[in-house]
Design an enzyme around this catalytic site. Structure first.
Site, PDB file in Angstrom:
ATOM      1  N   HIS A   1       0.867  -1.188   0.000  1.00 53.72           N
ATOM      2  CA  HIS A   1       0.000   0.000   0.000  1.00 53.72           C
ATOM      3  C   HIS A   1       0.899   1.232   0.000  1.00 53.72           C
ATOM      4  CE1 HIS A   1      -3.752  -2.234   0.824  1.00 53.72           C
ATOM      5  NE2 HIS A   1      -2.942  -3.065   1.454  1.00 53.72           N
TER       6      HIS A   1
ATOM      7  N   ASP B   1       2.122  -6.991   2.430  1.00 58.47           N
ATOM      8  CA  ASP B   1       0.937  -6.224   2.819  1.00 58.47           C
ATOM      9  C   ASP B   1       1.355  -4.973   3.610  1.00 58.47           C
ATOM     10  OD1 ASP B   1      -1.607  -5.297   3.058  1.00 58.47           O
ATOM     11  OD2 ASP B   1      -2.385  -6.953   4.251  1.00 58.47           O
TER      12      ASP B   1
ATOM     13  N   HIS C   1       0.704   3.476   8.394  1.00 62.45           N
ATOM     14  CA  HIS C   1      -0.288   4.392   8.968  1.00 62.45           C
ATOM     15  C   HIS C   1       0.405   5.505   9.733  1.00 62.45           C
ATOM     16  CE1 HIS C   1      -3.914   2.259   7.892  1.00 62.45           C
ATOM     17  NE2 HIS C   1      -3.391   1.127   8.328  1.00 62.45           N
TER      18      HIS C   1
ATOM     19  N   ASN D   1      -6.569   0.855  -2.906  1.00 69.16           N
ATOM     20  CA  ASN D   1      -7.428   1.526  -1.909  1.00 69.16           C
ATOM     21  C   ASN D   1      -6.873   2.887  -1.486  1.00 69.16           C
ATOM     22  OD1 ASN D   1      -5.330   0.283  -0.466  1.00 69.16           O
ATOM     23  ND2 ASN D   1      -6.591  -0.187   1.313  1.00 69.16           N
TER      24      ASN D   1
END
Ligand code: DOR
Ligand code: ZN
Length: 435
Positions: free
Chosen positions: A74, A317, A321, A106
């Site tokens: 991500h 993965d 954050h 996403n």
């Protein structure tokens, strides 16, 4: 620009190579790999050392392998640049030995249009430290209501489709996506989660969640969707890849499906073979990830699945954050682990424990994901992009997330002592020296 890497142990599972030798790089491409006898090695090195336009890298004591390929990253851009950007995420990737990453859609906006795909590719070319392959959304806005324009996305550079972060809840749409995957020869990467079963859950459902008083996510939430997608894969003959396998039940289902000849591949991530739900007794939100880390029995099954080939790939993965999204009470903190900078060393532990040999392990992080995605990466064959990781397998480091190049410092491996440090990463001939 010419580079000669000498004295390293070259391991290239794509061509079954393992031996001490030399790698020659010219103009960003691999020119030649030579595995040599000790005598020849001394003579050749002397000759080549005299050539002054040559940059020489001495890889004594190191393994020289194809740059790692992460099929599940991500990068957060566009839209969540406060968590990560293409620039910082690819820097973190290079730091972790990766030379290619595939980024999940996403983002905000979701990568369900040519415009977003082209933006990512362009930005990565301008600012990236490694190659970026975008993964397009299966459904528009990842809402499971309507298929995205898969053909256009593929044409503009998407190498796979996924609604990762969310499941495709509508089975008919999933069926159609798998039908298209067959036509386009592009995998559908499934995030397997029954949202009704997982709703409100924050960790694995079981003894530990009961003791901690945290809402659990049952293993069945994953396994039901794995079973559904395997059935749809059989129905359509499509190309299915199961993301982030976390349970024994999923491993068993995938193994049986492969035995029946179903066209499925699967990945797991380092946290699913390195951690159990018992680590959550700390209430540290860095352990909060979706799917959640499970139990010892699951960890053992995942290791077995990696060993017998049921699980083809180790992906990160990587889910960076911001501290504000993690520094919250457990129930409201974000799911995800910043994984690019610890993945290789965690995976190497499987080799240390005798679960995989070095070649099998490296294949799961290089040529196998490349083959699944049909991308020209993960190999040291002549003419390939000069994408290489040079790793000292004996050197140990203590994980310190504050020193990650990723913006995401959210690692549950803080303070772990890990063996195997990435000394250099070469991406398209550009050398990053981390020593
Ligand atoms: O833990 C996770 N984080 N799991 C997902 O499926 C999504 C990811 C994210 O995007 O943060
Ligand atoms: Zn993900």
């Amino acid at each position: 620009m010419k580079i000669l890497i000498k004295n390293g142990r070259i391991i290239d599972p794509s061509r079954d190579i393992d031996g001490i030798g030399e790698v020659f790089i010219e103009n960003g491409k691999i020119k030649e790999v030579k595995i040599q006898s000790a005598k020849l090695r001394t003579q050749n090195s002397k000759l080549r050392t005299q050539n002054s336009e040559l940059k020489i890298i001495d890889a004594s004591g190191c393994i020289v392998i194809p740059g790692l390929v992460d099929m599940h990253t991500h990068l957060r851009e566009p839209g969540f640049e406060y968590k990560e950007t293409i620039k910082t995420g690819t820097k973190a990737a290079a730091r972790g030995g990766f030379t290619a990453v595939c980024c999940m859609p996403n983002t905000n906006p979701v990568n369900d249009t040519i415009a977003v795909t082209e933006f990512i590719i362009k930005k990565a070319l301008q600012e990236g430290s490694c190659t970026v392959f975008p993964i397009g959304a299966i459904t528009k806005s990842q809402k499971s209501e309507e298929l995205a324009e898969l053909e256009a996305l593929k044409r503009s550079g998407c190498v796979a489709f996924s609604d990762d972060g969310r499941p495709v809840t509508n089975s008919l749409i999933m069926r159609h996506a798998l039908e298209y995957s067959k036509i386009f020869d592009v995998p559908i990467i499934s995030h397997c989660e029954d949202l009704y079963l997982s709703e409100g859950g924050v960790m694995n459902e079981g003894f530990v969640s009961t003791i901690l008083g945290l809402r659990g996510i049952p293993k069945a939430a994953e396994e039901i969707m794995v079973a559904r997608d395997l059935a749809l894969c059989q129905l359509t003959g499509g190309k299915l890849h199961i993301a982030h396998v976390s349970t024994k039940g999923s491993v068993d289902l995938i193994r049986q499906a492969k035995e029946r000849g179903i066209n499925v591949t699967a990945e797991t991530c380092p946290h699913y073979f390195s951690l159990t739900d018992e680590s959550l007794v700390s209430y540290d939100t860095n352990f909060k990830v979706n799917p959640p880390v499970r139990t010892e029995k699951d960890v053992e099954a995942i290791k077995q699945g990696l060993k017998d080939g049921t699980i083809d790939v180790i992906a990160t993965d990587h889910a960076p954050h911001h501290i504000d999204d993690k520094n919250k009470e457990f129930d409201t903190a974000a799911f995800g682990i910043s994984g690019l900078e610890t993945a290789f060393a965690l995976g190497l532990q499987l080799v240390g424990k005798g679960i995989l040999d070095l070649k099998q392990f490296i294949a799961k992080m290089t040529i196998t994901p490349s083959k699944i995605l049909n991308i020209p990466k993960g190999s040291l064959s002549s003419g390939s992009d000069a994408d290489i990781a040079i790793i000292n397998p004996e050197s140990t480091t203590i994980v310190d997330p504050s020193r990650f190049l990723s913006k995401g410092k959210n690692s549950p491996f803080n303070g772990w002592t890990l063996k195997g440090s990435v000394e250099k990463t070469i991406s398209m001939g550009k050398v990053y020296d981390w020593t």
